[in-house]
Each structure stands twice: as C-alpha cells, then as structure tokens.
Motif scaffolding. Structure first.
Motif, PDB file in Angstrom:
ATOM      1  N   SER A 117      92.722  37.309  -3.950  1.00 55.14           N
ATOM      2  CA  SER A 117      93.606  38.052  -3.053  1.00 55.14           C
ATOM      3  C   SER A 117      94.115  39.294  -3.759  1.00 55.14           C
ATOM      4  O   SER A 117      94.435  39.264  -4.953  1.00 55.14           O
ATOM      5  CB  SER A 117      94.799  37.157  -2.680  1.00 55.14           C
ATOM      6  OG  SER A 117      95.810  37.948  -2.090  1.00 55.14           O
ATOM      7  N   GLU A 131      91.204  42.670   3.640  1.00 52.91           N
ATOM      8  CA  GLU A 131      90.441  43.922   3.699  1.00 52.91           C
ATOM      9  C   GLU A 131      89.073  43.715   4.351  1.00 52.91           C
ATOM     10  O   GLU A 131      88.527  44.627   4.963  1.00 52.91           O
ATOM     11  CB  GLU A 131      90.290  44.564   2.316  1.00 52.91           C
ATOM     12  CG  GLU A 131      89.545  43.747   1.278  1.00 52.91           C
ATOM     13  CD  GLU A 131      90.457  42.833   0.459  1.00 52.91           C
ATOM     14  OE1 GLU A 131      91.564  42.503   0.936  1.00 52.91           O
ATOM     15  OE2 GLU A 131      90.051  42.454  -0.651  1.00 52.91           O
ATOM     16  N   HIS A 132      88.528  42.479   4.225  1.00 50.64           N
ATOM     17  CA  HIS A 132      87.255  42.186   4.892  1.00 50.64           C
ATOM     18  C   HIS A 132      87.459  42.176   6.403  1.00 50.64           C
ATOM     19  O   HIS A 132      86.652  42.715   7.157  1.00 50.64           O
ATOM     20  CB  HIS A 132      86.714  40.826   4.433  1.00 50.64           C
ATOM     21  CG  HIS A 132      86.403  40.776   2.970  1.00 50.64           C
ATOM     22  ND1 HIS A 132      86.788  39.746   2.151  1.00 50.64           N
ATOM     23  CD2 HIS A 132      85.759  41.660   2.169  1.00 50.64           C
ATOM     24  CE1 HIS A 132      86.380  39.979   0.906  1.00 50.64           C
ATOM     25  NE2 HIS A 132      85.764  41.144   0.901  1.00 50.64           N
ATOM     26  N   SER A 174      93.662  29.843  -4.673  1.00 48.26           N
ATOM     27  CA  SER A 174      93.807  29.861  -6.138  1.00 48.26           C
ATOM     28  C   SER A 174      95.215  29.461  -6.568  1.00 48.26           C
ATOM     29  O   SER A 174      95.400  28.897  -7.647  1.00 48.26           O
ATOM     30  CB  SER A 174      93.475  31.250  -6.684  1.00 48.26           C
ATOM     31  OG  SER A 174      94.279  32.232  -6.071  1.00 48.26           O
ATOM     32  N   LEU A 179      79.943  33.444   3.291  1.00 48.32           N
ATOM     33  CA  LEU A 179      80.286  33.746   1.895  1.00 48.32           C
ATOM     34  C   LEU A 179      79.870  32.644   0.923  1.00 48.32           C
ATOM     35  O   LEU A 179      79.279  32.918  -0.120  1.00 48.32           O
ATOM     36  CB  LEU A 179      81.800  33.977   1.747  1.00 48.32           C
ATOM     37  CG  LEU A 179      82.364  35.355   2.055  1.00 48.32           C
ATOM     38  CD1 LEU A 179      83.836  35.391   1.688  1.00 48.32           C
ATOM     39  CD2 LEU A 179      81.586  36.420   1.296  1.00 48.32           C
ATOM     40  N   ASP A 236      87.512  29.830  -4.959  1.00 52.28           N
ATOM     41  CA  ASP A 236      87.446  30.785  -3.836  1.00 52.28           C
ATOM     42  C   ASP A 236      87.697  30.020  -2.539  1.00 52.28           C
ATOM     43  O   ASP A 236      87.238  28.886  -2.385  1.00 52.28           O
ATOM     44  CB  ASP A 236      86.068  31.460  -3.784  1.00 52.28           C
ATOM     45  CG  ASP A 236      86.100  32.782  -3.024  1.00 52.28           C
ATOM     46  OD1 ASP A 236      86.513  32.791  -1.843  1.00 52.28           O
ATOM     47  OD2 ASP A 236      85.707  33.802  -3.600  1.00 52.28           O
ATOM     48  N   PHE A 287      86.502  31.202   0.134  1.00 49.14           N
ATOM     49  CA  PHE A 287      85.305  31.616   0.871  1.00 49.14           C
ATOM     50  C   PHE A 287      85.659  31.976   2.314  1.00 49.14           C
ATOM     51  O   PHE A 287      84.814  31.908   3.210  1.00 49.14           O
ATOM     52  CB  PHE A 287      84.201  30.546   0.819  1.00 49.14           C
ATOM     53  CG  PHE A 287      83.653  30.354  -0.568  1.00 49.14           C
ATOM     54  CD1 PHE A 287      82.934  31.365  -1.196  1.00 49.14           C
ATOM     55  CD2 PHE A 287      83.879  29.176  -1.265  1.00 49.14           C
ATOM     56  CE1 PHE A 287      82.445  31.198  -2.485  1.00 49.14           C
ATOM     57  CE2 PHE A 287      83.395  29.003  -2.548  1.00 49.14           C
ATOM     58  CZ  PHE A 287      82.670  30.028  -3.158  1.00 49.14           C
TER      59      PHE A 287
END
Ligand SMILES: C[S@@+](CC[C@H](N)C(=O)[O-])C[C@H]1O[C@@H](n2cnc3c(N)ncnc32)[C@H](O)[C@@H]1O
Length: 167
Positions: free
Chosen positions: A77, A21-22, A55, A32, A14, A16
């Motif tokens: 993602s 969208e966040h 990733s 996070l 991640d 983090f």
C-alpha cells in the motif's frame, strides 16, 4: 530477487487485490495472484512462501512466529500510514545487518497529501531510527542497512539468506 540470489528463500505478503492507484487507473487486478505464481514458477516456486493477506496483519503474525529476514522490500500500500506500519514491522523482522528497501519514495499519483504517498512516512520512519542504520541509496528507492544497537526489545536475530517482500 529469486533469479539473482540462487540460494535465497522469499516470503511474499500480498492481498493480490491491487491498490487504489490500480482502481483509479482502471487496471484489471483480477489475475494478480495467478500472474505472480506464473512468474515465480519460471524461476523456482519451491523457494517462495506466499502469504495472502493484509501486510499489517500478516507481518505481525510473522513476528509472532519468530520469523526474521535478511532483506525486506516494501512495495505494498502506498498510503502514508500503511507505509509507516509496514516500515515498523519490517524493521522488527530484520536481523542486525539486515537490509530494508522502500520502493516509490517520490511517488505521488494520488495527491500531495502526506497520507496519500509513501515519502513523508519513510522520512518519519528514518527520523525514528536515526543513527541505527547505514543509508545505502536514496532515489526513487531508499535502501538502508540496520546496524546493531542496544534495545530493550528483542527485535534482532541471526542472519541467513531470507528475503521478505511486502506487496
Ligand atoms: C505497487 S504494487 C507492487 C507489486 C510488486 N512489488 C511489483 O513490483 O510487481 C502493490 C502491491 O501491493 C499489494 N497491496 C496493496 N495494499 C496491500 C496491503 N495492505 N497488504 C498487502 N498487500 C497490499 C497489491 O495487491 C499489489 O500487488
């Protein structure tokens, strides 16, 4: 996953940094990683390997080090091209009989464009690996089990009790 599979080890990739969208929903993502670590510590941190990074790069590094997993959960993602890359790399990180689960198959909060949601990428990937998997379930999540098939590339390995988690 950690709670239910008491002998499993978990590798989590991640950034983090959260996702678009966040940001769009004005969600605070500054905490996070700390939240993740607190949650993991409630079960067993010793069974978790946390890899901070994108990733698309980190999964490649895992492949290069010869890592293989019994289960990979893809929930990073949600951009179509990123999901496609995560799918391809996750597939190669699975052994024969390994299970791949995609989250958010029907998700589309950023818009209907195929590049802005996971669904079309997941469908494209399923077309690519047609007949090389057994479909386990398909609703908001899609789960498949990779079956053995002849390949020129050594992208399979022995099973164990290892879980990968993208995002
Ligand atoms: C939808 S959240 C899911 C988090 C977790 N699976 C859960 O259910 O709580 C997506 C996560 O993916 C991470 N992420 C987004 N893009 C990423 C990327 N390219 N590589 C690695 N992680 C990413 C974000 O930081 C976020 O934690």
């Amino acid at each position: 996953m950690l709670w239910r599979l008491r002998d499993a080890t978990l590798t989590c990739i991640d950034t983090f940094a959260g996702s678009p969208e966040h940001v769009a929903a004005d969600i605070d993502v500054s905490d996070l990683q700390a939240t993740f670590e607190r949650n993991v510590a409630l079960v067993d941190s010793s069974r978790v390997r946390t890899l901070v990074g994108d990733s698309r790069r980190v999964a490649l590094e895992l492949l290069a080090e010869g890592a293989r997993f019994d289960l990979v959960f893809v929930d990073g993602s949600h951009y179509g091209l990123d999901v496609l890359v995560d799918a391809v790399l996750s597939w190669q990180l699975l052994g024969d009989g390994g299970i791949l689960v995609f989250d958010d198959y029907v998700w589309g909060e950023l818009g209907e464009d195929a590049l802005l949601r996971p669904g079309v990428a997941i469908d494209a990937f399923l077309t690519l690996v047609d007949a090389k998997y057994e479909l386990l379930f398909a609703d908001d999540q899609v789960g498949l089990r990779r079956v053995a098939y002849p390949t020129a590339v050594d992208d399979s390995s022995a099973a164990g009790n290892r879980c990968g988690h993208v995002g």
